[in-house]
Each structure stands twice: as structure tokens, then as C-alpha cells.
Write a protein that holds these residues in place. Structure first.
Motif, PDB file in Angstrom:
ATOM      1  N   UNK A 361      -4.124   2.719   0.403  1.00 28.80           N
ATOM      2  CA  UNK A 361      -3.457   3.943   0.331  1.00 28.80           C
ATOM      3  C   UNK A 361      -2.773   4.170   1.905  1.00 28.80           C
ATOM      4  N   UNK A 362      -3.617   4.130   2.731  1.00 25.15           N
ATOM      5  CA  UNK A 362      -3.135   4.567   4.206  1.00 25.15           C
ATOM      6  C   UNK A 362      -2.054   3.271   4.624  1.00 25.15           C
ATOM      7  N   UNK A 363      -2.223   2.182   4.561  1.00 27.14           N
ATOM      8  CA  UNK A 363      -1.397   1.009   5.101  1.00 27.14           C
ATOM      9  C   UNK A 363      -0.116   1.176   4.222  1.00 27.14           C
ATOM     10  N   UNK A 364      -0.188   1.476   3.085  1.00 27.85           N
ATOM     11  CA  UNK A 364       1.086   1.373   2.050  1.00 27.85           C
ATOM     12  C   UNK A 364       1.883   2.604   2.648  1.00 27.85           C
ATOM     13  N   UNK A 365       1.188   3.890   2.740  1.00 27.59           N
ATOM     14  CA  UNK A 365       2.040   4.843   3.411  1.00 27.59           C
ATOM     15  C   UNK A 365       2.964   4.425   4.763  1.00 27.59           C
ATOM     16  N   UNK A 366       2.029   3.956   5.560  1.00 27.93           N
ATOM     17  CA  UNK A 366       2.828   3.575   6.775  1.00 27.93           C
ATOM     18  C   UNK A 366       3.841   2.358   6.598  1.00 27.93           C
ATOM     19  N   UNK A 438      -5.395   0.939  -7.492  1.00 20.66           N
ATOM     20  CA  UNK A 438      -4.103   0.277  -7.453  1.00 20.66           C
ATOM     21  C   UNK A 438      -3.757  -0.559  -8.576  1.00 20.66           C
ATOM     22  N   UNK A 439      -4.640  -0.978  -9.252  1.00 23.32           N
ATOM     23  CA  UNK A 439      -4.558  -1.842 -10.344  1.00 23.32           C
ATOM     24  C   UNK A 439      -4.145  -0.915 -11.758  1.00 23.32           C
ATOM     25  N   UNK A 440      -4.876   0.188 -11.394  1.00 22.25           N
ATOM     26  CA  UNK A 440      -4.967   0.963 -12.864  1.00 22.25           C
ATOM     27  C   UNK A 440      -3.646   1.812 -12.858  1.00 22.25           C
TER      28      UNK A 440
END
Length: 572
Positions: A361-366, A438-440
Motif C-alpha cells: 500500500x505505502x510503496x504504491x502510494x509513493x 491486492x489480488x482480491x
């Protein structure tokens, strides 16, 4: 004590049962169940029907199952932590009321009925913060209650402004003449509940509550209620031109302030509270950048690993005679292996270590904030706060896990099953929840083509923060950082950029002096003479002086009474 323990065990089992019912429903909803609305009219006010609406959608069911899972583990953890508490059944009932209020907030998208859940959260959290009933708890409870009342008033105002639409359903709102005021009121309500600047000071103060309360209330439910409200309202709110920019500015300020303050804090629970504040800022920032699904994703994963972090901290506090000072702890890896392992897992998830739940979640936000064209200064600050997170996490770990122990030699460090089983459950969730969701989750994330430097920027910042923390927290400077050497920055950091005195002592000084003057000039002066007590004392003194003036013999009394009788008869 047996009755209390039975109530406590039944409550924990009840939460597990509800979780077992809710988890399959949330998976079904995310796999394509859609959204179900159940509506029925309670009564009419002239031509306006008061409807009770229940919304069953993927967002609500998943968050509800997360809350139920955390509350079940927290109730199990509190059997040991609050073992000697005489009022553990009262505590259990309060926790159950809190979970009920949170579920009302999640499943009812109707502003008036939602107010029940919203006010329920505020009231129960106030009672839980003042649970120990010492002066510190009472002060913290007042700051918490008064700050949250601002949000409650704003929600009431938004209800009044929505009156001309003929309904209070969040889903069916449209732009009207009072559209801007509604948006401002809802944003302020969410900011107070989620402790965004300038309403941030109540969250670290609320750490006066018992640690199980902090694990449930101040990690996953109460503070994320504001974020959840904005997620529900986002389609309506984002149509204002200023909403996203203002939210981004507030969120980035909050996350920076919390990260800098956590660098110099020595109270274990306050460090975790400031880290919660920092992550709430990250959720709000992603919403300000238009990434609502990612904000929700981070909210769910953060709730799991932050509850785990609080439970690990609670185990350490319980073993160190309920002391919360970092400088008193150390060398727990040799004596409490399960706790230190789970503690490290939670810290890794918080930093966004690869393949932990926080990473997804955090890496994808950044990464998304780098990829999409945004304000460059905001982007730099977001990357800087990522390094701050790893800095205070490393400092925290160095002091408690690997540093030498500073407590007395007669400390009994234990790991009972009621402490370790919630830890292991939440640890497994902190590892698998990110990849599973992230899969579901039905997220339509477009592919992002990025250069290697852009892709690895979040991890580079995390590693930089860890390295700087390692070098600044050596044996000589173990409990201090560079910010502690300059008095001004040290005080600014410890007092959260002076938000603590500005929002508590500063606002209370004038009302306190006015009330004190009123007390001296009214209650203790002429009101005391002219009031009931003053008149009573003056009449007593007058009658006593009259009796002293005359010769007090029985014959005189008889004479006086006979004269009075004669006078009365003549008047008649």
C-alpha cells in the motif's frame, strides 16, 4: 473475578464469531458481489421521509471484518494485561459498545443515523481515555472530548445544510447553494476525528488510556473513522475545486510534523501514536492526490500492523511494571523472543519493507505520486517523511530490542499464551494481508512505466533513514538525536510544533481567568451576601442581636406572645 473473566472470554468469542461471519461476506463482495442497499422509512417530517439505509459493499464489509479481527485479538490480549483490574467487565462492555458504534458508522450512509455511530465513538473513547481516573487521564480525556466535539458540531451543521435536498443520504447528494459549506463542515469533522493539523494534539494525549484501548481505538478504528467518512463522501467532495489541494497540504503538514516529533520522543506509546498520525497523513495525502482506493488499502493494512505494534508495546509495558519509557527497556530479544520477532515484523511493515503488508500500500502510494504529475515540493516532502518513518522505527528498535537493559534485575519478563497468540495472529495478517488484498480487491490500477531511480526512490529513502538512525543512535548518543542538541528544535519537536500548548493551555488560559474573576466578583462577593445563604445568615444574626438587646426571661416571651395575639385580634 470469575464472573468478570467469563464475560471477558465470552466477549472475545463473540468477536471471533462475528469475524468468521463477516470475513466470507467481505471476500464475496470483493469478488464481484456489488453493492446492496437496504432502505426503509421510519417516519415523515412533513414531506421529508426519515429513511434508515444500510449499505453492504466491499469497502464497508472488509473494514468491518478488520475491526472485528483486531477487537477479538485485543480482548484476548487484555485478559493478561488487565488481569488485576477489578472493573474488567466494565472495560469489556465499553469495548463492545465501541465496536458497535464503529459498525453503525460503517454500514449506515445516512447522515442523521450516522451521527449515532459518530457520537458513540466520541463518547465511548472519552470514557475509555479517562478509565484510570487520575489527573493526567482526566486532562487527556477533556482534550480528546472537546476536540472531537468540534467535529460533531460540524457534522450537525452539514445535516442542517443538507436539509433543502430533502434527504440525508451520502450516496445521493448533489451540488446546491450550500455545497461549499457542506464540504468545509465534512472536511473539518474528518480532520478532528483523524487528528489532522491543527487538531493533532489530542491523539498523543489520549495515550493515557489503557494499552488495549490504544491498540483498538487509536490504531485502527476511531482515528480512521475520519478517513473512512471522506472515502464515503469523496465523489461529492472532490467536485469542489479546492478540496484536493487543501487536503494534500494539511496531510503533508501532519505527516511531517508527526515524523519529526517521533524522532525525539521517549514515551513508547507516544512514538506509536505519532507514527499513527504520520500514516493517517499518508492516507489523507493519497486521497488529496485522487487515489481513494490506495488510501483505503493503506487504511486496512495499517490497522493490522499498528494493532500488532501496540500489542507488542503493551507486552513490554506490562513486563516493565507499566513503565512506558524507552530508556528503561532493552535486550528483550534474549528474554522475549516471540515479542521481539513480532515487534520487528510490525516495524518492517510500518517502514514498507518489501513483501510485507505495508509495502504494497505505502510503496504504491509513493510510486503513484511520483508517476502522476503533482506538486514537486509535496512529492519531496512525502519522500522525506518515508525516511523519517524508518528513522524513528530504527531508533525505537535499537533502544528496546538490541540496546542494553537499564531496568532493575528483579524484573519478571513473561510471554503467556494470551499475549503471544494475538501477536502471532496479527503478525501473520501483517505479512499476508497486503498481497492477499491486492489480488482480491477490484482495483483498476493502470500500469506505470518508470525509470529504475523513480521505482526505487521509496526504498532508497527507507534505507537512508535506517542508516542515519543507526549512526546517530550509537552507544554515546543512544537516546538522543541531532534535534535534541538545539533547545528550540527540541522543544518544537517534543511539543509537536507547539500544537500542544496552542490547542490546550493557550485556549484555556483566558476562559480560566474569566471564570476565576467571576468567582471572586460574583459568587464570593455580593451574591454571597444577597443570595439565600447570605440572607439566612443575616436573619440569624439579626434575631440573635434582638434577643441580646432584651432581657430573655420566660415571662417576657409570654408577654410578647400575648401582645402579638391581641394585635392580631384587633386587626381582624
Amino acid at each position: 473475578m470469575t464472573l468478570q473473566t467469563n464475560i471477558h472470554k465470552k466477549a472475545s468469542l463473540l468477536m471471533w464469531m462475528f469475524f468468521m461471519l463477516m470475513a466470507p461476506l467481505s471476500i464475496y463482495m470483493m469478488m464481484g458481489g456489488g453493492t446492496t442497499l437496504i432502505e426503509w422509512a421510519m417516519f415523515n417530517i412533513s414531506s421529508t421521509p426519515i429513511m434508515v439505509t444500510i449499505i453492504i459493499d466491499p469497502v464497508g464489509t472488509l473494514f468491518s471484518s478488520t475491526v472485528l479481527l483486531i477487537s477479538a485479538n485485543v480482548l484476548q490480549f487484555s485478559t493478561t494485561y488487565m488481569m488485576h483490574d477489578k472493573f474488567i467487565d466494565r472495560f469489556t462492555i465499553l469495548v463492545l459498545l465501541f465496536v458497535l458504534s464503529m459498525n453503525l458508522l460503517i454500514f449506515i450512509p445516512h447522515l442523521i443515523i450516522l451521527l449515532l455511530g459518530w457520537d458513540g465513538l466520541g463518547l465511548v473513547s472519552f470514557i475509555l481515555v479517562i478509565y484510570y481516573q487520575n489527573p493526567k487521564s482526566l486532562g487527556a480525556g477533556m482534550i480528546t472530548a472537546l476536540t472531537n466535539r468540534i467535529g460533531d458540531v460540524m457534522l450537525l451543521l452539514s445535516i442542517a445544510w443538507t436539509l433543502n435536498q430533502g434527504h440525508w443520504n451520502i450516496i445521493h447528494m448533489w451540488e446546491s447553494s450550500s455545497f461549499t459549506w457542506q464540504s468545509v463542515a465534512i472536511l473539518l469533522a474528518a480532520m478532528t476525528k483523524s487528528a489532522q493539523m491543527p487538531f493533532s494534539s489530542w491523539l498523543p494525549a489520549a495515550m493515557a488510556a489503557p494499552t488495549p484501548v490504544s491498540a483498538l481505538v487509536h490504531s485502527s478504528t476511531l482515528v480512521t473513522a475520519g478517513v473512512f467518512l471522506l472515502i464515503r463522501f469523496y465523489p461529492f467532495l472532490s467536485s469542489t475545486s479546492w478540496f484536493n489541494q487543501l487536503l494534500l497540504l494539511i496531510a503533508v503538514s501532519t505527516t511531517t510534523m508527526a515524523g519529526l516529533s517521533a524522532m525525539t520522543e521517549c514515551d513508547m506509546k507516544k512514538i506509536i501514536a505519532l507514527s499513527t498520525l504520520s500514516q493517517l497523513g499518508m492516507m489523507m495525502a493519497s486521497m488529496g492526490l485522487g487515489m481513494v482506493n490506495l488510501a483505503y488499502f493503506h487504511m486496512v493494512t495499517h490497522a493490522l500492523f499498528k494493532a500488532l505494534l501496540f500489542i507488542c508495546a503493551g507486552t513490554l509495558i506490562h513486563s516493565h511494571m507499566h513503565s512506558q519509557d524507552l530508556r528503561w527497556m532493552g535486550n528483550i530479544n534474549a528474554q522475549m523472543p516471540t515479542t521481539s520477532s513480532c515487534f520487528m515484523l510490525a516495524n518492517m511493515a510500518l517502514c514498507g519493507a518489501p513483501f510485507m503488508s505495508g509495502f504494497y500500500s505505502k510503496d504504491m502510494i509513493v510510486e503513484s505520486s511520483i508517476f502522476y504529475s503533482n506538486n514537486f515540493i509535496m512529492l519531496i516532502i512525502i519522500l522525506f517523511t518515508v525516511s523519517l518513518t524508518s528513522f524513528y522505527t530504527m531508533r525505537f528498535s535499537l533502544t528496546t530490542i538490541w540496546g542494553p537493559s537499564n531496568c532493575n534485575p528483579f524484573m519478571h519478563l513473561e510471554e503467556s499464551s494470551s499475549l503471544t497468540s494475538p501477536m502471532l495472529t496479527l503478525s501473520s495478517m501483517s505479512i499476508i494481508s497486503g498481497s492477499a488484498l491486492i489480488w482480491i480487491m477490484p482495483m483498476s490500477q493502470e500500469p506505470m512505466t518508470m525509470t529504475p531511480l523513480m521505482k526505487n526512490a521509496p526504498m532508497i529513502m527507507v534505507i537512508m533513514g535506517l542508516v542515519v538512525a543507526w549512526y546517530t543512535n550509537t552507544q554515546q548518543l543512544k537516546n538522543s538525536s541531532l534535534m535534541m542538541t538545539v533547545p528550540m528544535t527540541h522543544y518544537a519537536s517534543c511539543l509537536m510544533w507547539f500544537l500542544v500548548p496552542l490547542s490546550s493551555q493557550f485556549t484555556m488560559k483566558e476562559p480560566m481567568s474569566i471564570s476565576h474573576n467571576y468567582l471572586k466578583s460574583l459568587d464570593q462577593s455580593w451574591l454571597e451576601l444577597l443570595g439565600g445563604q447570605g440572607l439566612s445568615s443575616s436573619s440569624f444574626s439579626a434575631s440573635n442581636s434582638m434577643m441580646n438587646m432584651f432581657n430573655t426571661k420566660p415571662v417576657n416571651y409570654l408577654m410578647m406572645s400575648s401582645i402579638l395575639v391581641l394585635l392580631t385580634l384587633t386587626l381582624l
